[in-house]
Write a protein that holds these residues in place. Structure first.
Motif, short mmCIF file in Angstrom:
data_model
loop_
_atom_site.label_atom_id
_atom_site.label_comp_id
_atom_site.label_asym_id
_atom_site.label_seq_id
_atom_site.Cartn_x
_atom_site.Cartn_y
_atom_site.Cartn_z
N GLY A 108 21.81 48.58 3.32
CA GLY A 108 22.71 47.66 3.55
C GLY A 108 22.18 46.20 3.95
O GLY A 108 20.16 46.56 3.33
N ASP A 109 22.35 45.36 3.84
CA ASP A 109 21.69 43.73 3.67
C ASP A 109 21.34 43.50 4.75
O ASP A 109 21.74 44.19 6.60
CB ASP A 109 22.80 43.07 4.06
CG ASP A 109 23.43 42.36 2.17
OD1 ASP A 109 22.41 43.02 1.34
OD2 ASP A 109 24.82 42.05 2.18
N GLY A 110 19.76 43.69 5.41
CA GLY A 110 19.14 43.68 6.31
C GLY A 110 18.78 45.05 7.47
O GLY A 110 18.40 45.08 8.20
N GLY A 111 19.13 46.05 6.88
CA GLY A 111 19.23 47.76 7.08
C GLY A 111 17.72 47.71 6.92
O GLY A 111 17.71 48.56 7.95
N GLU A 112 17.19 47.61 5.77
CA GLU A 112 15.58 48.22 6.13
C GLU A 112 14.81 47.62 7.20
O GLU A 112 13.62 47.95 7.36
CB GLU A 112 14.83 48.10 4.48
CG GLU A 112 15.29 48.32 2.81
CD GLU A 112 14.55 49.57 3.63
OE1 GLU A 112 13.67 49.88 4.01
OE2 GLU A 112 16.24 50.53 2.92
N GLY A 113 15.11 46.25 7.81
CA GLY A 113 14.50 46.38 9.39
C GLY A 113 14.80 46.75 9.92
O GLY A 113 13.74 46.53 11.18
N LEU A 114 15.54 47.94 10.05
CA LEU A 114 15.53 49.15 11.15
C LEU A 114 14.49 49.68 11.38
O LEU A 114 13.84 50.42 12.35
CB LEU A 114 16.59 49.49 10.93
CG LEU A 114 18.19 48.33 11.83
CD1 LEU A 114 19.26 49.30 10.97
CD2 LEU A 114 18.11 48.13 13.06
N HIS A 115 13.86 50.25 10.17
CA HIS A 115 13.07 51.49 10.48
C HIS A 115 11.42 50.36 9.64
O HIS A 115 10.32 50.83 9.83
CB HIS A 115 13.18 51.68 8.65
CG HIS A 115 14.80 52.78 8.78
ND1 HIS A 115 14.65 53.83 9.25
CD2 HIS A 115 15.45 51.47 8.43
CE1 HIS A 115 15.90 54.27 9.81
NE2 HIS A 115 16.43 53.04 8.40
N GLU A 116 11.17 49.02 9.58
CA GLU A 116 9.65 48.20 10.52
C GLU A 116 8.85 49.27 10.96
O GLU A 116 7.44 49.23 11.05
CB GLU A 116 10.32 46.73 10.45
CG GLU A 116 11.10 45.89 9.62
CD GLU A 116 10.93 45.09 9.47
OE1 GLU A 116 10.71 44.09 10.67
OE2 GLU A 116 11.31 44.03 9.01
N TRP A 117 9.01 48.90 12.21
CA TRP A 117 8.65 49.94 13.64
C TRP A 117 7.74 50.97 12.99
O TRP A 117 6.60 51.57 13.27
CB TRP A 117 9.50 50.46 14.66
CG TRP A 117 10.14 52.07 14.55
CD1 TRP A 117 11.58 51.40 13.77
CD2 TRP A 117 9.90 53.06 13.95
NE1 TRP A 117 12.31 52.80 13.91
CE2 TRP A 117 11.14 53.38 13.96
CE3 TRP A 117 8.57 53.60 14.96
CZ2 TRP A 117 11.16 54.79 14.05
CZ3 TRP A 117 8.96 54.74 14.80
CH2 TRP A 117 9.83 55.37 14.43
N ALA A 118 8.36 52.05 12.27
CA ALA A 118 7.59 53.11 11.82
C ALA A 118 6.79 53.42 10.29
O ALA A 118 5.85 53.86 10.02
CB ALA A 118 8.66 54.20 10.52
N PHE A 119 6.27 51.83 10.02
CA PHE A 119 5.23 51.92 9.25
C PHE A 119 4.68 50.82 8.96
O PHE A 119 3.56 50.35 8.34
CB PHE A 119 6.23 51.33 7.59
CG PHE A 119 7.33 52.53 7.44
CD1 PHE A 119 6.73 53.67 7.21
CD2 PHE A 119 8.76 52.02 7.12
CE1 PHE A 119 7.68 54.36 6.20
CE2 PHE A 119 9.34 53.07 7.43
CZ PHE A 119 9.36 54.92 6.90
N SER A 120 4.62 49.59 9.81
CA SER A 120 3.77 48.85 10.18
C SER A 120 2.44 49.15 10.77
O SER A 120 1.65 48.57 10.67
CB SER A 120 4.41 47.69 11.16
OG SER A 120 4.72 47.54 12.46
N GLY A 121 2.62 49.47 11.67
CA GLY A 121 1.71 50.08 12.50
C GLY A 121 -0.08 48.96 12.94
O GLY A 121 -1.00 49.56 13.58
N GLU A 122 0.86 47.97 13.44
CA GLU A 122 0.03 46.42 13.54
C GLU A 122 1.09 46.40 14.97
O GLU A 122 1.30 46.43 15.50
CB GLU A 122 0.31 45.76 12.96
CG GLU A 122 0.01 45.99 11.20
CD GLU A 122 0.18 44.96 10.45
OE1 GLU A 122 0.52 43.36 10.62
OE2 GLU A 122 0.47 45.10 9.04
N GLY A 123 -0.51 45.42 15.81
CA GLY A 123 -0.42 45.37 16.91
C GLY A 123 -0.27 46.08 17.59
O GLY A 123 -0.33 47.22 17.87
N PRO A 124 -0.45 46.07 19.07
CA PRO A 124 -0.83 46.66 20.05
C PRO A 124 0.28 47.78 20.95
O PRO A 124 -0.25 49.40 20.99
CB PRO A 124 0.03 45.62 21.51
CG PRO A 124 0.02 44.57 21.26
CD PRO A 124 -0.17 44.41 19.47
#
Length: 190
Positions: A28-44
């Motif tokens: 859905g619109d904007g729904g992919e953003g719900l999974h960004e945590w699982a794939f970025s691996g960046e930051g502390p």
């Protein structure tokens, strides 16, 4: 014995997908953003989030998938949600098994039979549940064992509500882990 584990990312306002899911936007619109945590691996917090994702991947022995999730998710997944793994699609419309491009196989069955077969296929691992409507059906049938929620700091405003109209008692397991998402674990009271 294998457990049925709902592992899902959800917005602060309770949506597991955005509005208007369609083949070109399965979440859905904007729904992919719900999974960004699982794939970025960046930051502390990236290491913490990556660890949560690795733990899930290590414990999955098979998947049980709602029909709509299957229809919208197959193309982005490139086959089954996890390569070379059995995935059981809960549907009233039976059809022949489908060998996926990534080596896994989709099997089509009714709710209770799909659960039984998925547990058998998982062996000493667990069965991950994909799809809000399927999760609701499993809760109503008393078949869901565990809920892992990845609470994402986002307000969707509308979309697919994760637990629309379902009541259940959830018992916390462990302490919340805070990364890009807050990771919560619950056992379903039976």
């Amino acid at each position: 014995m294998s457990k049925l584990i709902l592992d899902v990312s959800v917005s602060l306002d309770g949506f597991s997908a955005g509005p208007n899911p369609r083949p070109e936007e399965p979440m859905g619109d904007g729904g992919e953003g719900l999974h960004e945590w699982a794939f970025s691996g960046e930051g502390p917090e990236g290491e913490l989030d990556a660890g949560v994702r690795k733990e899930l991947d290590a414990m999955v022995g098979s998947a049980i998938v709602g029909r709509r999730t299957f229809e919208l998710g197959t193309a982005p997944w490139g086959g089954t949600p996890w390569p070379n793994m059995a995935s059981f699609v809960v549907t009233h419309e039976t059809r022949d098994d489908l060998l996926a491009d990534n080596g896994g196989t989709f099997y089509f069955d009714g709710l209770e039979s799909a659960v039984r077969r998925a547990k058998e296929a998982a062996g000493d691992k667990d069965v991950v549940v994909l799809g809000a409507e399927l999760a609701q059906s499993l809760l109503k049938a008393g078949l869901l064992d565990v809920v892992w929620i990845h609470l994402v700091p986002r307000l969707m405003g509308s979309g697919t509500r994760l637990f629309d109209g379902v009541q259940a008692e959830l018992i916390p397991e462990g302490k919340p882990l805070a990364g890009a998402a807050t990771h919560l674990r619950y056992r379903v009271a039976k």
